[in-house]
Design an enzyme around this catalytic site. Structure first.
Site, mmCIF file in Angstrom:
data_model
loop_
_atom_site.group_PDB
_atom_site.id
_atom_site.type_symbol
_atom_site.label_atom_id
_atom_site.label_comp_id
_atom_site.label_asym_id
_atom_site.label_seq_id
_atom_site.Cartn_x
_atom_site.Cartn_y
_atom_site.Cartn_z
ATOM 1 N N HIS A 149 42.173 1.338 -23.098
ATOM 2 C CA HIS A 149 42.209 0.103 -23.890
ATOM 3 C C HIS A 149 41.529 0.292 -25.242
ATOM 4 O O HIS A 149 42.011 -0.198 -26.270
ATOM 5 C CB HIS A 149 41.601 -1.060 -23.102
ATOM 6 C CG HIS A 149 42.536 -1.594 -22.057
ATOM 7 N ND1 HIS A 149 42.720 -0.981 -20.843
ATOM 8 C CD2 HIS A 149 43.388 -2.651 -22.074
ATOM 9 C CE1 HIS A 149 43.629 -1.653 -20.146
ATOM 10 N NE2 HIS A 149 44.050 -2.676 -20.869
ATOM 11 N N LYS A 188 40.766 -6.435 -10.692
ATOM 12 C CA LYS A 188 39.984 -7.280 -9.791
ATOM 13 C C LYS A 188 38.931 -8.050 -10.580
ATOM 14 O O LYS A 188 38.539 -7.640 -11.668
ATOM 15 C CB LYS A 188 39.328 -6.449 -8.694
ATOM 16 C CG LYS A 188 38.139 -5.624 -9.147
ATOM 17 C CD LYS A 188 37.456 -4.983 -7.960
ATOM 18 C CE LYS A 188 36.398 -3.964 -8.368
ATOM 19 N NZ LYS A 188 35.119 -4.564 -8.783
#
Lengths: 290, 206
Positions: free
Chosen positions: B36, B117
């Site tokens: 990212h 998550k």
């Protein structure tokens, strides 16, 4: 002396792939607490299927095999230099065999060493000499997700109305659980130390996590607080994975330490449900695991 | 459990709501912290010039991410020596660390789904409404179980980021997730956070 390389490798394999029975029992009891058809119950059911599968296949319960934390209790005269070498060799071999993920990253260059060795702090190995002729090696694998939600509070904390006493400790621990939400892979196990300095506080908050699930503090006031914190954490409604539900914390382990008159630290180490800790006991030619 | 093929259309994304259980089948890529940061700095904010194989990897990723999903996962991978890669353990990592990047990455690549998550925050939720996209929650720690749904490793980019941080292209079959943030502004995480905050306030007064 017995060649311990294979037995230490087995300790790593067992820790990474075979969840201890007391933790599994606690998860099985938690399933029954959650409503049929809820996301919380389904998460716990998946978790239990994963526990069985990992054990059967000998594959890691969680891909984040964490920081390997070893506590070595050795008899007088045993070379800690040789024990360190033995452990690091087993860690490298366990990584090659995919029991451990290569997890050691240089903080300045971002380079992963690829074999789980780093500097003198990775893997973490504590040594302590003990009386008698028994060598005990304990291993805990603690993943980054739950490590990141650990917290340390300096009391008093006026924002939470937490003073320098056990009532204040309760408030900051509940705050830590609320802030963690599901991010530490709830349902978690709390390791809490009261006192110490910032460094020893964190170490002690992890050491208490070597206790068994049903092993309460020997101090009655702490044992009562452990139970209360587990119950009250479960009233927060965070639930497995943060999906909402009744099971947020499976157990709380607390320890009191000595502190400076000026300092009152409360340190919370959050352990994920994949509470991987195992013990290897060596006496003469006999090796057994718990 | 609803079965969904990847890539996924706008209509399907919009039809999904918080709480829906979904099984994903098709091709997806893994990407977490290093990926990212690299995507953001090199191709979105362009604060760093492309280097080495950056542009080649970018071109290869575009069709994979267009309408696709990214999986926040740092797997345990066997076969590193022979390059016959196999996922051994592959549960999700905590997603909130990508909150600063995720919305921009979704818009840039037309990325429709993020698997991880712990949920994400307001910036990602806004991107889910715009793209449209969704956040899909996998079961944290269920690594062996999830790895079984990874049928093949099709390739890997940026292995120099390290095994956990590399971009693994994988083919999955019935990969189980739950929608916890949807294209309509719904977020289970925001809801649970709010409720637990008020429960905490009550407990603090005791």
């Amino acid at each position: 002396m017995l060649d311990l390389k294979e037995p230490v490798l087995e300790l790593v394999r067992l820790t990474s792939t075979d969840l201890p029975p007391d933790v599994e029992m606690s998860l099985r009891a938690a399933v029954e607490q959650e409503e049929a058809g809820s996301a919380a119950r389904s998460a716990l059911e998946t978790i239990l299927k994963n526990v069985e599968l990992s054990r059967a296949q000998s594959t890691p319960i969680c891909q984040d095999t964490g920081t390997p934390i070893f506590y070595v209790y050795h008899p007088e005269g045993m070379s800690t230099r040789k024990l360190r070498q033995l452990i690091t060799e087993a860690v490298v071999e366990a990584t090659r065999k995919s029991y451990l993920r290569p997890n050691s990253v240089n903080a300045l260059t971002d380079k992963n060493t690829g074999n789980n060795l780093g500097d003198e702090h990775f893997p973490v190995i504590h040594f302590e000499e003990v009386e008698g002729d028994i060598l005990t090696i304990e291993l805990m694998l603690k993943g980054g997700g739950c490590e990141n939600v650990g917290a340390q509070y300096s009391l008093p904390n006026n924002e939470l109305g937490a003073g320098r006493d056990l009532a204040g400790v309760r408030k900051v621990v509940l705050d830590a659980v609320q802030k963690a939400q599901g991010q530490g892979c709830a349902p978690g196990i709390l390791g809490v130390s009261i006192g110490g300095d910032r460094g020893s506080g964190y170490a002690a908050s992890k050491e208490v996590l070597f206790r068994k699930m049903d092993e309460a503090s020997s101090d009655p006031s702490l044992a009562a607080m452990e139970q209360r914190l587990t119950q009250e954490s479960n009233q927060l409604g965070i639930g497995p994975m943060g999906f909402g539900g009744k099971t947020t914390v499976l157990s709380t382990k607390m320890v009191g330490m000595h502190r400076l008159p000026a300092s009152f630290f409360v340190t919370v180490s959050y352990m994920c449900w994949a509470y991987r800790r195992r013990k290897m006991i060596v006496q003469g030619d006999q090796v057994r695991y718990e | 459990m609803r079965e969904i093929q990847l890539p996924v259309s706008d209509e399907i994304v919009r039809s999904l709501k918080v709480g829906d259980a979904v099984a994903l089948t098709g091709v997806m890529v893994t990407g977490r912290d290093a990926v990212h940061k690299w995507l953001s700095e090199t191709f979105i904010k362009r604060t760093r010039p492309p280097q080495g194989d950056d542009l080649t990897v970018y071109e290869a990723l575009k069709p994979l991410l267009n309408g696709g999903v990214i999986y926040h996962c740092g797997p345990v991978v066997a076969g590193l020596a022979t390059k016959e890669y196999r996922f051994v353990a592959a549960g999700p990592t905590t997603s909130i660390r990508e909150e600063g990047y995720q919305g921009d990455v979704m818009r840039h690549f037309n990325l429709r789904g993020v698997i991880g998550k712990g949920g994400m925050g307001g910036k990602t939720l806004k991107a889910c409404q715009e793209v449209p996209g969704m956040y899909l929650h996998a079961i944290g720690g269920a690594a062996s179980y999830i790895a079984q749904t990874v049928k093949r490793v099709l390739g890997v980019y940026k292995l120099e980021f390290g095994v956990p941080e590399a971009i693994w292209v994988i083919e999955v079959k019935e990969f189980p997730v739950v929608v916890t943030m949807d294209a309509h502004g719904g977020s289970l995480h925001a809801e649970v956070d709010q409720k637990s905050k008020s429960a905490l306030q009550n407990l603090l007064t005791l």
